[in-house]
Design a protein around this motif. Structure first.
Motif, PDB file in Angstrom:
ATOM      1  N   ALA A  22       0.830  -1.212   0.000  1.00 53.24           N
ATOM      2  CA  ALA A  22       0.000   0.000   0.000  1.00 53.24           C
ATOM      3  C   ALA A  22       0.865   1.262   0.000  1.00 53.24           C
ATOM      4  O   ALA A  22       0.613   2.194  -0.771  1.00 53.24           O
ATOM      5  CB  ALA A  22      -0.931  -0.002   1.212  1.00 53.24           C
ATOM      6  N   LYS A  23       1.871   1.264   0.847  1.00 53.43           N
ATOM      7  CA  LYS A  23       2.757   2.430   0.926  1.00 53.43           C
ATOM      8  C   LYS A  23       3.485   2.644  -0.394  1.00 53.43           C
ATOM      9  O   LYS A  23       3.646   3.774  -0.847  1.00 53.43           O
ATOM     10  CB  LYS A  23       3.752   2.246   2.069  1.00 53.43           C
ATOM     11  N   MET A  24       3.915   1.558  -1.034  1.00 52.89           N
ATOM     12  CA  MET A  24       4.637   1.659  -2.308  1.00 52.89           C
ATOM     13  C   MET A  24       3.787   2.269  -3.415  1.00 52.89           C
ATOM     14  O   MET A  24       4.318   2.962  -4.281  1.00 52.89           O
ATOM     15  CB  MET A  24       5.114   0.281  -2.756  1.00 52.89           C
ATOM     16  N   VAL A  25       2.496   1.979  -3.405  1.00 51.94           N
ATOM     17  CA  VAL A  25       1.633   2.472  -4.492  1.00 51.94           C
ATOM     18  C   VAL A  25       0.770   3.662  -4.094  1.00 51.94           C
ATOM     19  O   VAL A  25       0.019   4.180  -4.914  1.00 51.94           O
ATOM     20  CB  VAL A  25       0.761   1.350  -5.089  1.00 51.94           C
ATOM     21  N   GLY A  26       0.875   4.084  -2.828  1.00 59.30           N
ATOM     22  CA  GLY A  26       0.176   5.300  -2.405  1.00 59.30           C
ATOM     23  C   GLY A  26      -1.303   5.128  -2.120  1.00 59.30           C
ATOM     24  O   GLY A  26      -2.102   6.041  -2.356  1.00 59.30           O
ATOM     25  N   VAL A  27      -1.671   3.945  -1.624  1.00 55.78           N
ATOM     26  CA  VAL A  27      -3.048   3.725  -1.183  1.00 55.78           C
ATOM     27  C   VAL A  27      -3.011   3.212   0.252  1.00 55.78           C
ATOM     28  O   VAL A  27      -1.946   2.951   0.792  1.00 55.78           O
ATOM     29  CB  VAL A  27      -3.806   2.718  -2.099  1.00 55.78           C
ATOM     30  N   SER A  28      -4.176   3.027   0.848  1.00 54.48           N
ATOM     31  CA  SER A  28      -4.227   2.526   2.222  1.00 54.48           C
ATOM     32  C   SER A  28      -4.148   0.998   2.242  1.00 54.48           C
ATOM     33  O   SER A  28      -4.469   0.326   1.253  1.00 54.48           O
ATOM     34  CB  SER A  28      -5.528   2.974   2.896  1.00 54.48           C
ATOM     35  N   GLN A  29      -3.760   0.455   3.389  1.00 56.76           N
ATOM     36  CA  GLN A  29      -3.737  -1.002   3.556  1.00 56.76           C
ATOM     37  C   GLN A  29      -5.132  -1.593   3.371  1.00 56.76           C
ATOM     38  O   GLN A  29      -5.276  -2.629   2.701  1.00 56.76           O
ATOM     39  CB  GLN A  29      -3.121  -1.373   4.911  1.00 56.76           C
ATOM     40  N   PRO A  30      -6.185  -0.971   3.919  1.00 52.14           N
ATOM     41  CA  PRO A  30      -7.521  -1.529   3.675  1.00 52.14           C
ATOM     42  C   PRO A  30      -7.895  -1.567   2.187  1.00 52.14           C
ATOM     43  O   PRO A  30      -8.632  -2.462   1.761  1.00 52.14           O
ATOM     44  CB  PRO A  30      -8.452  -0.606   4.460  1.00 52.14           C
ATOM     45  N   MET A  31      -7.361  -0.629   1.403  1.00 51.75           N
ATOM     46  CA  MET A  31      -7.643  -0.639  -0.032  1.00 51.75           C
ATOM     47  C   MET A  31      -6.992  -1.852  -0.688  1.00 51.75           C
ATOM     48  O   MET A  31      -7.610  -2.515  -1.529  1.00 51.75           O
ATOM     49  CB  MET A  31      -7.149   0.649  -0.680  1.00 51.75           C
ATOM     50  N   ILE A  32      -5.749  -2.186  -0.305  1.00 54.36           N
ATOM     51  CA  ILE A  32      -5.099  -3.390  -0.833  1.00 54.36           C
ATOM     52  C   ILE A  32      -5.925  -4.613  -0.454  1.00 54.36           C
ATOM     53  O   ILE A  32      -6.150  -5.509  -1.279  1.00 54.36           O
ATOM     54  CB  ILE A  32      -3.645  -3.529  -0.315  1.00 54.36           C
ATOM     55  N   ASN A  33      -6.400  -4.659   0.772  1.00 51.73           N
ATOM     56  CA  ASN A  33      -7.253  -5.758   1.213  1.00 51.73           C
ATOM     57  C   ASN A  33      -8.508  -5.848   0.341  1.00 51.73           C
ATOM     58  O   ASN A  33      -8.902  -6.943  -0.075  1.00 51.73           O
ATOM     59  CB  ASN A  33      -7.624  -5.592   2.687  1.00 51.73           C
ATOM     60  N   ASP A  34      -9.113  -4.707   0.044  1.00 54.48           N
ATOM     61  CA  ASP A  34     -10.299  -4.691  -0.816  1.00 54.48           C
ATOM     62  C   ASP A  34      -9.977  -5.196  -2.219  1.00 54.48           C
ATOM     63  O   ASP A  34     -10.780  -5.920  -2.819  1.00 54.48           O
ATOM     64  CB  ASP A  34     -10.896  -3.283  -0.896  1.00 54.48           C
ATOM     65  N   TYR A  35      -8.812  -4.840  -2.750  1.00 52.58           N
ATOM     66  CA  TYR A  35      -8.404  -5.359  -4.066  1.00 52.58           C
ATOM     67  C   TYR A  35      -8.272  -6.872  -4.012  1.00 52.58           C
ATOM     68  O   TYR A  35      -8.724  -7.580  -4.911  1.00 52.58           O
ATOM     69  CB  TYR A  35      -7.068  -4.764  -4.518  1.00 52.58           C
ATOM     70  N   GLU A  36      -7.626  -7.375  -2.967  1.00 54.19           N
ATOM     71  CA  GLU A  36      -7.379  -8.808  -2.842  1.00 54.19           C
ATOM     72  C   GLU A  36      -8.649  -9.610  -2.573  1.00 54.19           C
ATOM     73  O   GLU A  36      -8.707 -10.797  -2.873  1.00 54.19           O
ATOM     74  CB  GLU A  36      -6.346  -9.081  -1.745  1.00 54.19           C
ATOM     75  N   LYS A  37      -9.645  -8.984  -2.006  1.00 57.47           N
ATOM     76  CA  LYS A  37     -10.923  -9.653  -1.743  1.00 57.47           C
ATOM     77  C   LYS A  37     -11.897  -9.479  -2.906  1.00 57.47           C
ATOM     78  O   LYS A  37     -12.992 -10.041  -2.887  1.00 57.47           O
ATOM     79  CB  LYS A  37     -11.577  -9.096  -0.468  1.00 57.47           C
ATOM     80  N   GLY A  38     -11.511  -8.681  -3.904  1.00 63.22           N
ATOM     81  CA  GLY A  38     -12.372  -8.448  -5.055  1.00 63.22           C
ATOM     82  C   GLY A  38     -13.502  -7.476  -4.798  1.00 63.22           C
ATOM     83  O   GLY A  38     -14.448  -7.394  -5.575  1.00 63.22           O
ATOM     84  N   ARG A  39     -13.410  -6.721  -3.712  1.00 60.45           N
ATOM     85  CA  ARG A  39     -14.453  -5.749  -3.378  1.00 60.45           C
ATOM     86  C   ARG A  39     -14.293  -4.445  -4.137  1.00 60.45           C
ATOM     87  O   ARG A  39     -15.267  -3.717  -4.312  1.00 60.45           O
ATOM     88  CB  ARG A  39     -14.458  -5.482  -1.874  1.00 60.45           C
ATOM     89  N   LYS A  40     -13.056  -4.139  -4.534  1.00 58.49           N
ATOM     90  CA  LYS A  40     -12.782  -2.904  -5.265  1.00 58.49           C
ATOM     91  C   LYS A  40     -11.807  -3.200  -6.385  1.00 58.49           C
ATOM     92  O   LYS A  40     -11.054  -4.174  -6.330  1.00 58.49           O
ATOM     93  CB  LYS A  40     -12.200  -1.830  -4.356  1.00 58.49           C
ATOM     94  N   VAL A  41     -11.828  -2.331  -7.396  1.00 59.30           N
ATOM     95  CA  VAL A  41     -10.909  -2.423  -8.527  1.00 59.30           C
ATOM     96  C   VAL A  41     -10.127  -1.114  -8.562  1.00 59.30           C
ATOM     97  O   VAL A  41     -10.713  -0.041  -8.433  1.00 59.30           O
ATOM     98  CB  VAL A  41     -11.693  -2.614  -9.838  1.00 59.30           C
ATOM     99  N   PRO A  42      -8.814  -1.185  -8.731  1.00 55.39           N
ATOM    100  CA  PRO A  42      -8.019   0.046  -8.732  1.00 55.39           C
ATOM    101  C   PRO A  42      -8.220   0.864 -10.000  1.00 55.39           C
ATOM    102  O   PRO A  42      -8.671   0.339 -11.026  1.00 55.39           O
ATOM    103  CB  PRO A  42      -6.579  -0.463  -8.664  1.00 55.39           C
ATOM    104  N   THR A  43      -7.854   2.127  -9.906  1.00 56.39           N
ATOM    105  CA  THR A  43      -7.808   2.955 -11.106  1.00 56.39           C
ATOM    106  C   THR A  43      -6.720   2.400 -12.015  1.00 56.39           C
ATOM    107  O   THR A  43      -5.868   1.616 -11.583  1.00 56.39           O
ATOM    108  CB  THR A  43      -7.468   4.416 -10.765  1.00 56.39           C
TER     109      THR A  43
END
Length: 67
Positions: A22-43
């Protein structure tokens, strides 16, 4: 495998925590979790950053390992 599974697999192969990635790409840790759970898709920009940090391409993140 889909995008979510590929992000998680590659992150774990690189031995990055969700917080580190998350820190490397400039998003929050919960956002990475959401990507990995398929709840959100990144820009697109974030997807490119994820691919670079995980030493892959956006196409491979989306489509999975072609080998």
């Amino acid at each position: 495998m889909g995008f979510a599974d590929n992000v998680k697999r590659l992150r774990e192969e690189k031995d990055f925590s969700q917080a580190e990635l998350a820190k490397m790409v400039g998003v929050s840790q919960p956002m990475i979790n959401d990507y990995e759970k398929g709840r959100k898709v990144p820009t697109v920009i974030t997807a490119v950053d994820l691919a670079r940090k995980l030493d892959t391409t956006v196409e491979e993140l989306v489509n999975g390992d072609s080998g």
